[in-house]
Each structure stands twice: as C-alpha cells, then as structure tokens.
Design an enzyme around this catalytic site. Sequence first.
Site, mmCIF file in Angstrom:
data_model
loop_
_atom_site.group_PDB
_atom_site.id
_atom_site.type_symbol
_atom_site.label_atom_id
_atom_site.label_comp_id
_atom_site.label_asym_id
_atom_site.label_seq_id
_atom_site.Cartn_x
_atom_site.Cartn_y
_atom_site.Cartn_z
ATOM 1 N N LEU A 153 0.896 -0.821 0.100
ATOM 2 C CA LEU A 153 0.105 -0.179 -0.175
ATOM 3 C C LEU A 153 0.669 1.401 0.403
ATOM 4 O O LEU A 153 1.933 0.843 0.001
ATOM 5 C CB LEU A 153 -1.035 0.507 0.533
ATOM 6 C CG LEU A 153 0.181 -0.152 2.719
ATOM 7 C CD1 LEU A 153 0.038 1.270 3.082
ATOM 8 C CD2 LEU A 153 -1.718 0.000 3.314
ATOM 9 N N LYS A 207 9.578 -7.550 -2.077
ATOM 10 C CA LYS A 207 9.332 -6.188 -1.442
ATOM 11 C C LYS A 207 10.109 -5.233 -1.721
ATOM 12 O O LYS A 207 10.162 -3.906 -2.085
ATOM 13 C CB LYS A 207 9.156 -6.345 0.233
ATOM 14 C CG LYS A 207 8.724 -4.808 0.899
ATOM 15 C CD LYS A 207 7.010 -4.491 0.386
ATOM 16 C CE LYS A 207 7.558 -3.197 0.839
ATOM 17 N NZ LYS A 207 5.720 -2.437 -0.142
ATOM 18 N N GLY A 256 10.955 15.200 -9.728
ATOM 19 C CA GLY A 256 9.827 16.952 -8.182
ATOM 20 C C GLY A 256 11.481 16.430 -6.918
ATOM 21 O O GLY A 256 12.626 16.684 -7.663
ATOM 22 N N CYS A 263 9.640 4.824 3.451
ATOM 23 C CA CYS A 263 10.441 3.958 2.890
ATOM 24 C C CYS A 263 11.285 3.520 1.506
ATOM 25 O O CYS A 263 12.364 2.427 1.987
ATOM 26 C CB CYS A 263 8.723 2.761 2.010
ATOM 27 S SG CYS A 263 7.755 2.231 3.646
HETATM 28 P P1 NAD Z 1 4.566 2.845 12.040
HETATM 29 O O1 NAD Z 1 5.770 3.515 12.965
HETATM 30 O O2 NAD Z 1 3.368 3.852 11.881
HETATM 31 O O3 NAD Z 1 4.122 2.212 13.153
HETATM 32 C C1 NAD Z 1 4.451 1.082 13.569
HETATM 33 C C2 NAD Z 1 3.190 0.604 14.863
HETATM 34 O O4 NAD Z 1 4.057 -0.673 15.670
HETATM 35 C C3 NAD Z 1 4.023 1.734 16.344
HETATM 36 O O5 NAD Z 1 2.762 2.147 16.762
HETATM 37 C C4 NAD Z 1 4.651 1.656 17.517
HETATM 38 O O6 NAD Z 1 4.228 1.942 18.726
HETATM 39 C C5 NAD Z 1 4.068 0.016 17.101
HETATM 40 N N1 NAD Z 1 5.280 -1.279 17.854
HETATM 41 C C6 NAD Z 1 6.342 -0.808 17.877
HETATM 42 N N2 NAD Z 1 6.804 -1.793 18.879
HETATM 43 C C7 NAD Z 1 5.613 -2.413 19.479
HETATM 44 C C8 NAD Z 1 5.481 -4.113 19.979
HETATM 45 N N3 NAD Z 1 6.687 -4.719 20.532
HETATM 46 N N4 NAD Z 1 4.502 -4.250 19.854
HETATM 47 C C9 NAD Z 1 3.430 -3.582 19.748
HETATM 48 N N5 NAD Z 1 3.372 -2.693 19.174
HETATM 49 C C10 NAD Z 1 4.588 -2.398 18.825
HETATM 50 O O7 NAD Z 1 5.232 2.216 11.143
HETATM 51 P P2 NAD Z 1 4.102 1.799 9.622
HETATM 52 O O8 NAD Z 1 4.598 3.273 8.697
HETATM 53 O O9 NAD Z 1 3.086 1.014 9.771
HETATM 54 O O10 NAD Z 1 5.659 0.619 8.708
HETATM 55 C C11 NAD Z 1 5.421 -0.903 9.217
HETATM 56 C C12 NAD Z 1 6.138 -1.595 8.122
HETATM 57 O O11 NAD Z 1 5.408 -1.670 7.373
HETATM 58 C C13 NAD Z 1 7.519 -0.799 8.030
HETATM 59 O O12 NAD Z 1 8.268 -2.579 7.903
HETATM 60 C C14 NAD Z 1 7.168 -0.425 6.509
HETATM 61 O O13 NAD Z 1 8.557 -0.422 5.684
HETATM 62 C C15 NAD Z 1 6.311 -1.693 6.141
HETATM 63 N N6 NAD Z 1 5.278 -0.682 4.799
HETATM 64 C C16 NAD Z 1 4.852 0.692 5.585
HETATM 65 C C17 NAD Z 1 4.390 1.121 4.677
HETATM 66 C C18 NAD Z 1 3.262 2.727 4.843
HETATM 67 O O14 NAD Z 1 3.133 3.342 4.033
HETATM 68 N N7 NAD Z 1 3.834 3.531 4.946
HETATM 69 C C19 NAD Z 1 3.863 1.142 3.646
HETATM 70 C C20 NAD Z 1 4.466 -0.753 2.966
HETATM 71 C C21 NAD Z 1 4.399 -1.739 4.141
HETATM 72 C C1 UGA Z 2 5.424 3.579 -2.115
HETATM 73 C C2 UGA Z 2 5.459 2.695 -2.317
HETATM 74 O O1 UGA Z 2 4.986 2.819 -3.747
HETATM 75 C C3 UGA Z 2 4.655 1.573 -2.012
HETATM 76 O O2 UGA Z 2 3.705 0.573 -3.450
HETATM 77 C C4 UGA Z 2 5.200 0.560 -0.501
HETATM 78 O O3 UGA Z 2 3.921 -0.321 0.003
HETATM 79 C C5 UGA Z 2 4.924 1.603 0.248
HETATM 80 O O4 UGA Z 2 6.079 2.287 0.127
HETATM 81 C C6 UGA Z 2 5.913 1.084 1.281
HETATM 82 O O5 UGA Z 2 6.861 0.082 1.288
HETATM 83 O O6 UGA Z 2 6.170 1.784 2.677
HETATM 84 P P1 UGA Z 2 4.394 5.723 -0.364
HETATM 85 O O7 UGA Z 2 6.176 5.818 0.479
HETATM 86 O O8 UGA Z 2 3.938 5.585 0.653
HETATM 87 O O9 UGA Z 2 4.794 4.318 -1.000
HETATM 88 O O10 UGA Z 2 4.239 5.976 -1.763
HETATM 89 P P2 UGA Z 2 4.705 6.890 -3.161
HETATM 90 O O11 UGA Z 2 3.625 7.013 -3.579
HETATM 91 O O12 UGA Z 2 5.297 6.245 -3.658
HETATM 92 O O13 UGA Z 2 6.197 8.225 -2.754
HETATM 93 C C7 UGA Z 2 7.133 8.080 -2.082
HETATM 94 C C8 UGA Z 2 7.726 9.057 -2.949
HETATM 95 O O14 UGA Z 2 8.216 9.201 -3.865
HETATM 96 C C9 UGA Z 2 7.089 10.098 -2.104
HETATM 97 O O15 UGA Z 2 7.907 11.387 -1.804
HETATM 98 C C10 UGA Z 2 6.856 11.020 -3.568
HETATM 99 O O16 UGA Z 2 6.644 12.339 -3.891
HETATM 100 C C11 UGA Z 2 7.655 10.248 -4.539
HETATM 101 N N1 UGA Z 2 7.374 10.536 -6.507
HETATM 102 C C12 UGA Z 2 6.264 9.358 -6.185
HETATM 103 C C13 UGA Z 2 8.192 11.175 -7.201
HETATM 104 O O17 UGA Z 2 8.943 11.935 -6.966
HETATM 105 N N2 UGA Z 2 7.681 10.899 -7.937
HETATM 106 C C14 UGA Z 2 7.287 10.157 -8.616
HETATM 107 O O18 UGA Z 2 6.677 9.868 -9.184
HETATM 108 C C15 UGA Z 2 6.396 8.800 -7.455
#
Ligand code: NAD
Ligand code: UGA
Length: 437
Positions: A153, A207, A256, A263
């Site tokens: 996502l 991933k 940009g 991430c």
């Molecule tokens: P986040 O920092 O928003 O949330 C992590 C949560 O885990 C926090 O609320 C924290 O309090 C909790 N936590 C930490 N240690 C804990 C424990 N021992 N027990 C219970 N809760 C605990 O993180 P996020 O952005 O949701 O990312 C989580 C993972 O998913 C990362 O590995 C990230 O790379 C991956 N990921 C993130 C996104 C994104 O868009 N943010 C998308 C895909 C994958």
């Molecule tokens: C990204 C991936 O798109 C997701 O598929 C993945 O799950 C996620 O990381 C993750 O692993 O956490 P996200 O970081 O939420 O999602 O947002 P993006 O839309 O990918 O944008 C990331 C950065 O790239 C932003 O700063 C955005 O402005 C920049 N970007 C994106 C550009 O500069 N140009 C583009 O064409 C697209």
Amino acid sequence: MEKICIIGVGYVGLVSGAGLSEFGNEVTCVDIDEERIKQLNNGEIPIYEPGLKSLVKTNYNNKKLRFSSDINKSIKNSKIIFIAVGTPQKKNGEADLSYVYAVANSIADNLNHYKIICTKSTVPVGSGEEIEKILLSKNDTKLFDYVSNPEFLREGSAVNDFMIPDRLVIGSRSNKAFSLMKNVYRPLFINETPIINTSVETAEMIKYASNAFLALKISYINEIANLCEAVGADVHQVAKAMGQDGRISPKFLHPGPGFGGSCFPKDTLALSFLGTKNKLPLKTIEAAIEVNNNQSIRMVEKSILLLDNKISNKKIAILGLAFKPNTDDVREAASRKIIPELIKLGAQINAYDPVAMDNFKNHFPDINYFNSWEDAITGTDACVILTEWNELRGIDLRKLKSLMSKPVILDTKNILSVSKLKNLKFKYDNVGRKISL
Ligand code: NAD
Ligand code: UGA
C-alpha cells in the site's frame, strides 16, 4: 473467516486491520503505545489517511475490529498473527529489526495452539528464518507456520491499495498456511487478484526489489529532468511519451525534489546494505540513492539563484510539508532536508501544510506556522512548493502575487501553470523545464 491479531497499529497495521475486518475477519489490533489504543477506542484515528476513519468506524461498530493493549491475550485468542511494526534504518543503512524480534519473542511466549505467524513489515531476506528460530526456541514446529506477506500500500491511497491490490504475495512452504492465508483474503481470492505463492526468501526480496525499482524510476526521471533543463527539453512531454511505451509505463515518472517517506529512503539503503553484505554491491540502487540526495540540494541551489544569492534574512514560504499529498506523514520528507539548509543560509521560514503541520512541529518547533497558504505567503520574498496538494494546485496566482513582497516561486512539483506565471511576471523555476521568463 479467521481470528486475527495485528501487532503494531501504524499506517500499515491500522489499514490492514480495518481492511481485513472489512473482508469478514475478526481482527484485534494491538500496540505498545497505550495512548494510541485509547485514542482508537475513543473513535479517534491517529493518522491522516483518506477513507480510513469510516472503514474503522463501520467495522468497530460491527465488532469485527477491536483495539487492545493486552498483547499476550490477543495473541493467545487469535489464529493468524500479523507483525506490522516499524523497521527503521540503522545508522549504517541496515534495517533495524529490533521491534520485529521483540514481537517475535512475545509471540513465542504465547503460542497456546496452532497459529500462523505472518510478517507484513518490510524485512530483509533472511529475517523470516531468524523469526522462525525465535519461535522455535520456545515451541514445537507443529505449533506454527511462518508466512511472509509483504504489504504494497501507499500512504494517501492506502485504503484503496489494500482493498484492491495489484497482487498478493504469500511466502510460505506450508500448504496449510497458504490455504489459511487465502481464506484471510477471501474476497480478493474470489475476485481473482493475482496471488503469488512463493518461498519466504523470495517474498521478502519481492518487496525490496519492487520498492527499489520504483525509487530508481524516480531518480532516473529526476536526472533526465535536470538534463532537460540544461538542454531546453520539457520533461513532462518526455515522460509522457516514454510512458506510452507499455514496457516503461507512465507511472512514477514525475520529477520533483526527490523521493521521501518512511519507505523508499530506508528500503533502498537496506537493499544496498544487503547487496554489499553479500559482496554483490547494487550499483543502480546506490546511484538512485545518490541522485536522490543531490536532488534536494539542487532545490536549495535553485532557491538561492531565485533570490540572487542573497538569502540571508529573506522570508521564504514553504507550501507543503508532507512527503506526498493526502498524508500527514513527514518521515524523510523533502521539506525536512530543504528547510534546515535554508535556515542555515539565514532564511526565515513561514510554513503551511493542510494536514502535516502538527507532525512537522515535533521536528521543527521554531519556524512560523500558518493555518492557510494565504497567511503563510503574506509578506514573503519567495515561495517554495514542496508537496502537490490539490489545494495548492488551485492557488489563485493573482492573489498570491498581491500578498507576497516579491513574486518569486520555486515549484518543485510543477503544479502551477508556466504561462500564467509568465503573464503575471513571476520570477519562477521548476524541475525539468528550462524557464525563460
Ligand atoms: P509505524 O511507525 O506507522 O507503526 C508501527 C507501530 O508499531 C507503532 O504504532 C508502534 O508503537 C508499534 N510497535 C512498535 N513496537 C511494538 C511492539 N513490540 N509491540 C506492539 N506494537 C509495537 O510503521 P508503518 O509505517 O506502519 O510501517 C510498518 C512496517 O510496514 C515497516 O516495515 C514498513 O516498511 C512497512 N510498510 C510501510 C508502508 C507505509 O506506507 N507506511 C507500506 C508498506 C510497508
Ligand atoms: C511506497 C510504494 O509506492 C508502496 O508500494 C510501498 O508499499 C510503500 O512505499 C512502502 O513500502 O512503504 P509511499 O512511500 O507511501 O509508497 O508513497 P509513493 O507514492 O510511492 O511516494 C514515495 C515518494 O516518491 C514520495 O516522496 C513521492 O513524492 C515520490 N514520487 C513518487 C516522486 O517523486 N515521483 C513519482 O513519480 C512518484
């Protein structure tokens, strides 16, 4: 439908919890942050994510979605446990797995009957094996199966991405685990969403390889954009025409100030670390990281040029602080790199963002914040746009000009009309088009 426990209620955990409950599962989301759990039980959503509030509310009211601080009990009561805690970067670029391993230990202590332990957090190849070792140190192999189910996502469109994903990746060597996981995602399975069943190691690699490829695409178009400026080409037309080729696709070709967020920056570093550790340095990824670091510096240099090298004591409005629109997340946002450089050069900063200001204040308490772009811009010597919020796309340029001390704009997201800026006699710059105003 299954009884699920999601550990970690951040961007991924909360969206996944709400989405899986919408798919019909009974979900309990747990977090060590008790305040966060309290907020959620009071109907407050701790993050800004379009569509999330109503999804959470509906499923909470239907008792399909619960929030709890009792991690041990919630693990014991569930059959499928998702690990969704953060995996930030260490100083050396490696992924910090301490949160994941702490959770694995809690799970190991609470395996009262057969469970699937599933990692949704982004973890480097080999982590699944380590998690299994932790689980096995206190349990019999028959008590669990391990699954890697990375999440794809995007913030800002997370609900939609979760509910209608391009694909599901399920890494497991157990047929029983695979069929249980298909049941968890039953509506997607019925809708014929592509499901890739693979080994844990391959799922973990998919991933990182996906994120790093997207990051690479952005750095590529940013380099092309910079060259377009030098040679008089228009990067938007270049990207559009490139994108017509199905092998390239038009997505992720927007230039940009460089990619940010929680991430891409950390995942490219972690993949690069893994390559070096295996004596196979990933040169393309290393280049993408370097280009990205330089891109934010380039934006500072453009600001300096627009202000005729006299930036000290100038008032600069920064419009957009979030790392992308439709989120309040400021992790690794371009604003966090550019603002400190402008401050170092003596600029005073007026900042505005539709939703990310509270988060930004935690990092930069001392700059001036305003509740509208109009207030932020008033009396400033220059304006720098860093996030392509729709609200900023619709800015009334006449009004903007009338409020500023001097009509000077750096549009790092290319959201404003060059011809209108030209007509209004703005001093202007962007990314990827040579500007002769
Ligand atoms: P986040 O920092 O928003 O949330 C992590 C949560 O885990 C926090 O609320 C924290 O309090 C909790 N936590 C930490 N240690 C804990 C424990 N021992 N027990 C219970 N809760 C605990 O993180 P996020 O952005 O949701 O990312 C989580 C993972 O998913 C990362 O590995 C990230 O790379 C991956 N990921 C993130 C996104 C994104 O868009 N943010 C998308 C895909 C994958
Ligand atoms: C990204 C991936 O798109 C997701 O598929 C993945 O799950 C996620 O990381 C993750 O692993 O956490 P996200 O970081 O939420 O999602 O947002 P993006 O839309 O990918 O944008 C990331 C950065 O790239 C932003 O700063 C955005 O402005 C920049 N970007 C994106 C550009 O500069 N140009 C583009 O064409 C697209």
